[in-house]
Scaffold this active site. Structure first.
Site, mmCIF file in Angstrom:
data_model
loop_
_atom_site.group_PDB
_atom_site.id
_atom_site.type_symbol
_atom_site.label_atom_id
_atom_site.label_comp_id
_atom_site.label_asym_id
_atom_site.label_seq_id
_atom_site.Cartn_x
_atom_site.Cartn_y
_atom_site.Cartn_z
ATOM 1 N N SER A 50 0.976 -1.033 -0.304
ATOM 2 C CA SER A 50 -0.459 0.199 -0.222
ATOM 3 C C SER A 50 0.478 1.402 -0.034
ATOM 4 O O SER A 50 0.099 2.383 -0.359
ATOM 5 C CB SER A 50 -0.499 -0.200 1.098
ATOM 6 N N LYS A 100 2.924 6.909 5.542
ATOM 7 C CA LYS A 100 2.261 5.695 5.206
ATOM 8 C C LYS A 100 3.106 4.341 5.487
ATOM 9 O O LYS A 100 4.113 3.762 5.538
ATOM 10 C CB LYS A 100 2.312 5.781 3.456
ATOM 11 N N LYS A 147 -0.628 3.853 -3.025
ATOM 12 C CA LYS A 147 -0.750 4.598 -2.301
ATOM 13 C C LYS A 147 -0.469 6.408 -2.784
ATOM 14 O O LYS A 147 -1.200 7.482 -2.175
ATOM 15 C CB LYS A 147 -1.944 4.321 -1.582
ATOM 16 N N SER A 177 -6.586 3.347 4.358
ATOM 17 C CA SER A 177 -5.527 2.524 3.106
ATOM 18 C C SER A 177 -6.746 1.968 1.909
ATOM 19 O O SER A 177 -6.313 0.463 1.669
ATOM 20 C CB SER A 177 -4.026 1.464 3.301
#
Length: 298
Positions: free
Chosen positions: A71, A233, A74, A131
């Site tokens: 992820s 993140k 992203k 997410s």
């Protein structure tokens, strides 16, 4: 490569990234710090620690070896969305439709039915905090026509930013054998996000957000855990292990820390703490006091 970086960034941000890349290219791999907690690097492990004030690489291990981003992908989806906002193609209030394809993406997700919509502002919050894979796919289709076309645009943007080891195949980071990146490239992307979109970057520090009357909690346990951590993140798929990009600023010093391939979120976070504890005191200081640093410049 310098020409490509300049074409995709504001002038000051381009110069800062060039300095950072130069630091990466001239710094030798350093011996990993002796862990004070249980952390056993595996074949999936990679890491880099960058001084946010001068771009020097303070530590790296397998930083240019190919890894699955999970992820962390992203971060680029959001970069593309922020750029679309900057160009006036969308606004915070723009409603993004959720297709049957997007709604069918596996968790983590918000859970939409096909035909529903989400505002750009809520999409940003959902991507930074939850997410959400369904939201990532919806953003990709809205901006790129199809997720495949958007992924090609993401890869082109990665090249423009100097991310030479990255290929995107989707907007979410869900498993795909062709989707690769490096710890170094994720550090470059984290720096680019902060420098080009400083106002939007604050979304990465959110620990929760309200959506449809419910409080949606995030995944980044580093927020509020270590003084000075302000994002950005996390990511996990089985093939990648537990990944994270972390920004920390304290007492005029700043770091960008990337750890990939952790065996658990707890072990990954503890290793990030170790790296911060070891290298933040050694980082350069800007202005002799609090605040600022490379990320605060634009």
């Amino acid at each position: 490569m310098i020409r490509n970086i300049r074409s995709g960034l504001h002038p000051v941000a381009a110069v800062l990234l060039i300095v950072f890349l130069a630091g990466c290219s001239t710094t030798e791999t350093l011996r990993p710090p002796a862990p004070t907690v249980s952390f056993a690097p595996t074949s999936k492990y990679a890491a880099i620690v960058v001084d946010a004030n001068n771009g020097n690489t303070l530590f790296q291990s397998s930083a240019t070896a190919p890894r699955y981003p999970a992820s962390l992908t992203k971060m680029m989806t959001l970069y593309m969305l922020f750029e679309a906002m900057e160009q006036g193609r969308v606004s915070n209030a723009t409603l993004i439709p959720v297709s049957a394809y997007a709604a069918a993406r596996p968790p983590s997700k918000l859970g939409f039915r096909a035909g529903e919509t989400i505002s750009v502002q809520s999409a940003i919050q959902a991507l930074c905090t939850k997410s959400a894979n369904d939201v990532a796919a919806a953003v990709a289709e809205y901006l790129g026509g199809t997720e495949d076309q958007f992924a090609a645009q993401m890869t082109a943007k990665a090249r423009q930013l100097g991310m030479s080891g990255t290929v995107f195949r989707n907007a979410s980071g869900l498993p795909d054998d062709g989707q690769r990146t490096t710890a170094r490239d994720m550090a470059v992307l984290g720096i680019a996000l902060r420098n080009r979109f400083p106002n939007q970057y604050a979304n990465f520090s959110a620990r929760e957000f309200a959506f449809r009357g419910k409080l949606v909690k995030g995944h980044n346990d580093m927020l509020g855990r270590v003084r000075g951590v302000d994002g950005i993140k996390t990511g996990y798929i089985r093939a990648s292990g537990y990944n994270i990009v972390t920004s920390v600023q304290a007492d005029g010093r700043g770091l960008v820390v990337v750890v990939m391939g952790g065996q658990s979120a707890k072990a990954r976070n503890a290793h990030v703490e170790e790296l911060i504890a070891r290298y933040l005191p050694a980082a350069s200081r800007r202005g002799g006091g609090g605040g600022g640093g490379l990320f605060a410049r634009n």
